[in-house]
Scaffold this active site. Structure first.
Site, short mmCIF file in Angstrom:
data_model
loop_
_atom_site.label_atom_id
_atom_site.label_comp_id
_atom_site.label_asym_id
_atom_site.label_seq_id
_atom_site.Cartn_x
_atom_site.Cartn_y
_atom_site.Cartn_z
CE LYS A 1 48.71 -15.44 50.12
NZ LYS A 1 47.68 -14.50 50.60
CB ALA B 1 51.28 -11.53 45.63
CD GLN C 1 47.14 -13.35 43.82
OE1 GLN C 1 47.48 -14.35 43.22
NE2 GLN C 1 47.94 -12.32 43.95
#
Ligand code: GDP
Ligand code: IMO
Ligand code: MG
Length: 427
Positions: free
Chosen positions: A16, A39, A223
């Site tokens: 991401k 994260a 996540q």
């Protein structure tokens, strides 16, 4: 197309950070809407590698305003050290905005996280130990401490007192630990007040005004879908909503404002921590994926569990997030396998099941049913267009797209910013 959500379609660590960073240059605001420093995003820019935990990946793009929304839980010590680490490397962080409604992770939350995991023993979740669950628990229980509380000392004292009242009983009577002094916590927190003040703002107002003015706003999930507290593999989940709806509650933006939802999808599957994982490989293929993919946690340094691609999961991610696109990452890692298994359905108690079972027991019993796709051996890391990929790699991507129910609009062929094949524009 002013407001996009970009989120993990599997169990996190899909890439991401790289995907957000890639868009950063054409985006006005990048917003984190949930999670905290559990994260860990690695972003590679040229020969520089950045590990981000709490800050939105947009912080690396100078034209972009990074925002920490109300749905995030903030450990102020971690935030300030991440900011100063970036400043030392010449990154300007002065544009950062933090919601006054975001909750603070205090030292008693991290303590509670660790002692609870220890207490659970073999039933532990394998949390990151960063205080995430206990902070969200306090938020829901209405005994949380918010960023804005730092600016009213008497309220802060009352709130910390109230939060510790019950916890101290548990710490002392159940976990045999010393009680935590409220005064000490207040003192700890007040040190951060002035340092954070320049960043604190009414972020929902800023973001809604920005969207109304036609600015491009990107909501960056931490996540992933299967770690969502409502839609994931509960109880082996995190304590927030990484799924698309979380962007609305975690940033104060209505669903009618969101134009696109992009799921980041690894070309195979990984998971950190405990919980079911049907395609997990405990053999040399799993070891090879871990080695070639560099599958080691950015936050905790734990080895990630690795397995083949699971199309039941990607279909589920399309459903619960309303995905409009996928960004398929790490295709390069699969180079060299003669044939690549892809899980197309599960066998549960002798029956073929095409959709993710809602029952926890069923999911624990799910055995993958594989189809075998032909592999490729050519180096694909220099591919710039879909046509540059070898035929078998193209077919692998097309098969995944077909099974997953949304177009694959970009493909990652390496960790760097430029190692991406863009098929459809996200903007
Ligand atoms: P996040 O938590 O989703 O942001 O992902 P992480 O940063 O924890 O893990 C993804 C890792 O894969 C990082 O080390 C990235 O640099 C790396 N990465 C991202 N995209 C690609 C890709 O297409 N190919 C390869 N080989 N690595 C990638
Ligand atoms: P990014 O954003 C992978 C996992 C933990 C544990 C569970 C609960 O890098 O994708 P928590 O500390 O959140 O209460 O732990 O969730 N987990 C992650 N796994 N990537 C992450 O973040 C994760 N954040 C939490 O390993 O199983
Ligand atoms: Mg990560």
């Amino acid at each position: 197309m002013p407001a996009l959500v970009l989120l993990g379609a599997q169990w996190g660590d899909e890439g991401k950070g790289k995907a957000t960073d890639l868009l950063g240059g054409s985006v006005d605001y990048v917003v984190r809407y949930q999670g905290g420093n559990n994260a860990g995003h690695t972003v590679v820019v040229g020969d520089q590698k950045y590990a981000l935990h709490l800050l939105p990946s947009g912080i690396l793009s100078p034209e972009c305003t990074p925002v920490i929304g109300n749905g995030v839980v903030i450990d102020p010590a971690v935030l300030l050290s991440e900011l100063s680490g970036l400043n030392d490397r010449g990154v300007d962080t002065s544009k950062l905005l933090i919601s006054g409604n975001a909750h603070l992770i205090t030292s008693y939350h991290t303590t509670m996280d660790k002692v609870t995991e220890r207490f659970l023993g073999s039933r532990k979740i394998g949390t990151t130990g960063r205080g995430i669950g206990p902070t969200y628990a306090d938020k829901i229980n209405r005994v949380g401490i918010r960023v804005q509380d730092l600016y009213d000392e008497s309220i802060l004292i009352q709130k910390v007192d109230a939060a510790l009242d019950f916890k101290n009983q548990i710490l002392a009577k159940l976990y045999n630990r010393r009680a935590i002094e409220a005064g000490k916590i207040v003192e700890e927190l007040l040190v951060y007040a002035d340092k954070l003040r320049p960043y604190v703002s009414d972020t929902t107002l800023v973001l809604n005004d920005a969207i109304d003015a036609g600015k491009v706003v990107l909501f960056e999930g931490g996540q992933g879908t299967l770690l969502d507290v409502d839609h994931g593999t509960y109880p082996f989940v995190t304590s927030s909503n990484p799924t698309a709806g979380g962007a609305c509650t975690g940033a104060g933006v209505g669903p009618t404002k969101i134009s696109r939802v992009i799921g980041i999808l690894k070309a195979y599957t990984t998971r950190v921590g405990a919980g079911p994982f049907p395609t997990e490989l405990l053999d040399e293929d799993g070891e090879a994926l871990r080695r070639i993919g560099g599958e080691r946690g950015v936050t905790t340094g734990r080895d990630r569990r690795c397995g083949w691609f699971d199309a039941v999961i990607s279909r589920y991610a399309t459903r619960v997030n309303g995905l409009t696109d996928f960004f398929l990452t790490k295709l390069d890692v699969l180079t060299g396998w003669e044939r690549i298994p892809v899980c197309v359905a599960y066998e549960i108690d002798g029956k073929r099941v095409e959709e993710l079972p809602y029952s926890q027991s069923d999911f624990h019993h799910a055995k993958p049913i594989y189809e075998y796709l032909p592999g490729w051996t050519e180096d694909i890391s220099k591919a710039k267009t879909f046509d540059d990929l070898p035929k078998n790699a193209q077919d692998y991507v097309k098969a995944l797209e077909e099974m997953s129910g949304a177009p694959i609009s970009a493909i990652g062929v390496g960790p760097g910013r430029t190692e991406t094949i863009q098929i459809n524009s996200f903007l």
